[in-house]
Design a protein around this motif. Structure first.
Motif, PDB file in Angstrom:
ATOM      1  N   LEU A  70      39.245  44.004  41.204  1.00  0.00           N
ATOM      2  CA  LEU A  70      40.180  44.618  42.152  1.00  0.00           C
ATOM      3  C   LEU A  70      39.795  44.268  43.580  1.00  0.00           C
ATOM      4  O   LEU A  70      40.650  43.898  44.389  1.00  0.00           O
ATOM      5  CB  LEU A  70      40.215  46.136  41.976  1.00  0.00           C
ATOM      6  CG  LEU A  70      40.846  46.666  40.695  1.00  0.00           C
ATOM      7  CD1 LEU A  70      40.684  48.180  40.606  1.00  0.00           C
ATOM      8  CD2 LEU A  70      42.316  46.287  40.602  1.00  0.00           C
ATOM      9  N   LYS A  71      38.523  44.387  43.887  1.00  0.00           N
ATOM     10  CA  LYS A  71      38.044  44.084  45.243  1.00  0.00           C
ATOM     11  C   LYS A  71      38.297  42.621  45.591  1.00  0.00           C
ATOM     12  O   LYS A  71      38.807  42.313  46.670  1.00  0.00           O
ATOM     13  CB  LYS A  71      36.556  44.412  45.356  1.00  0.00           C
ATOM     14  CG  LYS A  71      36.009  44.207  46.748  1.00  0.00           C
ATOM     15  CD  LYS A  71      34.543  44.594  46.819  1.00  0.00           C
ATOM     16  CE  LYS A  71      34.007  44.396  48.220  1.00  0.00           C
ATOM     17  NZ  LYS A  71      32.597  44.768  48.313  1.00  0.00           N
ATOM     18  N   ASP A  72      37.948  41.729  44.682  1.00  0.00           N
ATOM     19  CA  ASP A  72      38.134  40.293  44.925  1.00  0.00           C
ATOM     20  C   ASP A  72      39.600  39.944  45.148  1.00  0.00           C
ATOM     21  O   ASP A  72      39.919  39.035  45.916  1.00  0.00           O
ATOM     22  CB  ASP A  72      37.577  39.465  43.761  1.00  0.00           C
ATOM     23  CG  ASP A  72      36.058  39.524  43.669  1.00  0.00           C
ATOM     24  OD1 ASP A  72      35.399  39.957  44.645  1.00  0.00           O
ATOM     25  OD2 ASP A  72      35.517  39.156  42.599  1.00  0.00           O
ATOM     26  N   ALA A  73      40.506  40.685  44.475  1.00  0.00           N
ATOM     27  CA  ALA A  73      41.937  40.429  44.618  1.00  0.00           C
ATOM     28  C   ALA A  73      42.538  41.182  45.808  1.00  0.00           C
ATOM     29  O   ALA A  73      43.718  41.036  46.095  1.00  0.00           O
ATOM     30  CB  ALA A  73      42.671  40.816  43.329  1.00  0.00           C
ATOM     31  N   GLY A  74      41.718  41.990  46.493  1.00  0.00           N
ATOM     32  CA  GLY A  74      42.171  42.688  47.683  1.00  0.00           C
ATOM     33  C   GLY A  74      42.890  44.011  47.433  1.00  0.00           C
ATOM     34  O   GLY A  74      43.623  44.487  48.301  1.00  0.00           O
ATOM     35  N   TYR A  75      42.661  44.614  46.273  1.00  0.00           N
ATOM     36  CA  TYR A  75      43.335  45.871  45.944  1.00  0.00           C
ATOM     37  C   TYR A  75      42.432  47.072  46.200  1.00  0.00           C
ATOM     38  O   TYR A  75      41.213  46.961  46.198  1.00  0.00           O
ATOM     39  CB  TYR A  75      43.798  45.871  44.483  1.00  0.00           C
ATOM     40  CG  TYR A  75      44.879  44.862  44.238  1.00  0.00           C
ATOM     41  CD1 TYR A  75      46.154  45.037  44.764  1.00  0.00           C
ATOM     42  CD2 TYR A  75      44.628  43.709  43.516  1.00  0.00           C
ATOM     43  CE1 TYR A  75      47.155  44.098  44.566  1.00  0.00           C
ATOM     44  CE2 TYR A  75      45.618  42.758  43.314  1.00  0.00           C
ATOM     45  CZ  TYR A  75      46.872  42.959  43.840  1.00  0.00           C
ATOM     46  OH  TYR A  75      47.843  42.023  43.652  1.00  0.00           O
ATOM     47  N   ILE A  76      43.071  48.200  46.396  1.00  0.00           N
ATOM     48  CA  ILE A  76      42.375  49.469  46.578  1.00  0.00           C
ATOM     49  C   ILE A  76      41.696  49.857  45.264  1.00  0.00           C
ATOM     50  O   ILE A  76      42.266  49.692  44.196  1.00  0.00           O
ATOM     51  CB  ILE A  76      43.390  50.575  46.977  1.00  0.00           C
ATOM     52  CG1 ILE A  76      44.062  50.238  48.298  1.00  0.00           C
ATOM     53  CG2 ILE A  76      42.734  51.942  47.011  1.00  0.00           C
ATOM     54  CD1 ILE A  76      43.211  50.421  49.508  1.00  0.00           C
ATOM     55  N   ARG A  77      40.489  50.371  45.395  1.00  0.00           N
ATOM     56  CA  ARG A  77      39.737  50.849  44.235  1.00  0.00           C
ATOM     57  C   ARG A  77      39.409  52.317  44.448  1.00  0.00           C
ATOM     58  O   ARG A  77      39.614  52.860  45.528  1.00  0.00           O
ATOM     59  CB  ARG A  77      38.419  50.073  44.094  1.00  0.00           C
ATOM     60  CG  ARG A  77      38.590  48.584  44.046  1.00  0.00           C
ATOM     61  CD  ARG A  77      37.256  47.869  44.161  1.00  0.00           C
ATOM     62  NE  ARG A  77      36.595  48.223  45.425  1.00  0.00           N
ATOM     63  CZ  ARG A  77      35.288  48.226  45.608  1.00  0.00           C
ATOM     64  NH1 ARG A  77      34.468  47.889  44.639  1.00  0.00           N
ATOM     65  NH2 ARG A  77      34.763  48.559  46.767  1.00  0.00           N
ATOM     66  N   PHE A  78      38.902  52.961  43.413  1.00  0.00           N
ATOM     67  CA  PHE A  78      38.485  54.356  43.544  1.00  0.00           C
ATOM     68  C   PHE A  78      37.510  54.515  44.716  1.00  0.00           C
ATOM     69  O   PHE A  78      37.536  55.509  45.429  1.00  0.00           O
ATOM     70  CB  PHE A  78      37.811  54.850  42.264  1.00  0.00           C
ATOM     71  CG  PHE A  78      38.742  55.163  41.127  1.00  0.00           C
ATOM     72  CD1 PHE A  78      40.128  55.172  41.275  1.00  0.00           C
ATOM     73  CD2 PHE A  78      38.225  55.477  39.884  1.00  0.00           C
ATOM     74  CE1 PHE A  78      40.962  55.477  40.215  1.00  0.00           C
ATOM     75  CE2 PHE A  78      39.054  55.789  38.820  1.00  0.00           C
ATOM     76  CZ  PHE A  78      40.427  55.784  38.990  1.00  0.00           C
ATOM     77  N   GLU A  79      36.652  53.520  44.913  1.00  0.00           N
ATOM     78  CA  GLU A  79      35.649  53.589  45.974  1.00  0.00           C
ATOM     79  C   GLU A  79      36.283  53.782  47.350  1.00  0.00           C
ATOM     80  O   GLU A  79      35.691  54.441  48.210  1.00  0.00           O
ATOM     81  CB  GLU A  79      34.782  52.320  45.972  1.00  0.00           C
ATOM     82  CG  GLU A  79      33.831  52.234  44.797  1.00  0.00           C
ATOM     83  CD  GLU A  79      34.449  51.725  43.496  1.00  0.00           C
ATOM     84  OE1 GLU A  79      33.706  51.534  42.524  1.00  0.00           O
ATOM     85  OE2 GLU A  79      35.674  51.530  43.430  1.00  0.00           O
ATOM     86  N   GLU A  80      37.467  53.217  47.570  1.00  0.00           N
ATOM     87  CA  GLU A  80      38.115  53.328  48.876  1.00  0.00           C
ATOM     88  C   GLU A  80      38.755  54.691  49.116  1.00  0.00           C
ATOM     89  O   GLU A  80      39.070  55.023  50.251  1.00  0.00           O
ATOM     90  CB  GLU A  80      39.176  52.235  49.060  1.00  0.00           C
ATOM     91  CG  GLU A  80      38.605  50.905  49.495  1.00  0.00           C
ATOM     92  CD  GLU A  80      38.038  50.084  48.356  1.00  0.00           C
ATOM     93  OE1 GLU A  80      36.942  49.533  48.544  1.00  0.00           O
ATOM     94  OE2 GLU A  80      38.655  49.997  47.283  1.00  0.00           O
ATOM     95  N   VAL A  81      38.955  55.463  48.068  1.00  0.00           N
ATOM     96  CA  VAL A  81      39.566  56.787  48.243  1.00  0.00           C
ATOM     97  C   VAL A  81      38.593  57.915  47.908  1.00  0.00           C
ATOM     98  O   VAL A  81      38.985  59.079  47.881  1.00  0.00           O
ATOM     99  CB  VAL A  81      40.869  56.938  47.417  1.00  0.00           C
ATOM    100  CG1 VAL A  81      41.903  55.909  47.839  1.00  0.00           C
ATOM    101  CG2 VAL A  81      40.607  56.874  45.929  1.00  0.00           C
ATOM    102  N   LEU A  82      37.329  57.593  47.699  1.00  0.00           N
ATOM    103  CA  LEU A  82      36.401  58.617  47.234  1.00  0.00           C
ATOM    104  C   LEU A  82      36.205  59.745  48.226  1.00  0.00           C
ATOM    105  O   LEU A  82      36.096  60.901  47.826  1.00  0.00           O
ATOM    106  CB  LEU A  82      35.075  58.027  46.777  1.00  0.00           C
ATOM    107  CG  LEU A  82      34.043  57.564  47.781  1.00  0.00           C
ATOM    108  CD1 LEU A  82      33.113  58.694  48.163  1.00  0.00           C
ATOM    109  CD2 LEU A  82      33.228  56.458  47.151  1.00  0.00           C
TER     110      LEU A  82
END
Length: 97
Positions: A70-82
């Motif tokens: 997800l990160k490599d493709a530039g998408y939001i992950r749980f980590e970004e909304v924690l």
């Protein structure tokens, strides 16, 4: 699902899942998101959903690899909304009727 489970899912759909599912993400990424949604929906209660979220952040094997994709493709992950998740879905919120 309960009201609290629906609230958690609405948050995650808005912040993480829907931006990916409504994008040009690869079918592999979209399938991974759908699997995550299914696993969350299979939790017996809101507390289980919160535990699942934190378990996914802590990550093991597949969870880490998927987060990296997800990160490599530039998408939001749980980590970004924690931070927002932690402030919103507290133990006090879980206990509140």
């Amino acid at each position: 699902m309960t009201v609290k489970q629906n609230e958690i899912m609405a948050f995650l759909h808005e912040k993480v899942f829907d931006p990916i599912l409504n994008s040009t993400a690869s079918s592999e990424i979209k399938q991974g998101v759908r699997l995550t949604i299914m696993r969350l929906e299979n939790q017996k209660d809101a507390s289980g959903m919160v535990r699942y979220f934190w378990s996914a952040i802590a990550g093991k094997g597949n969870a880490i690899q998927f987060a990296d994709k997800l990160k490599d493709a530039g998408y939001i992950r749980f980590e970004e909304v924690l931070e927002e998740f932690r402030e919103k879905f507290t133990d006090a919120w879980l206990r509140k009727k």
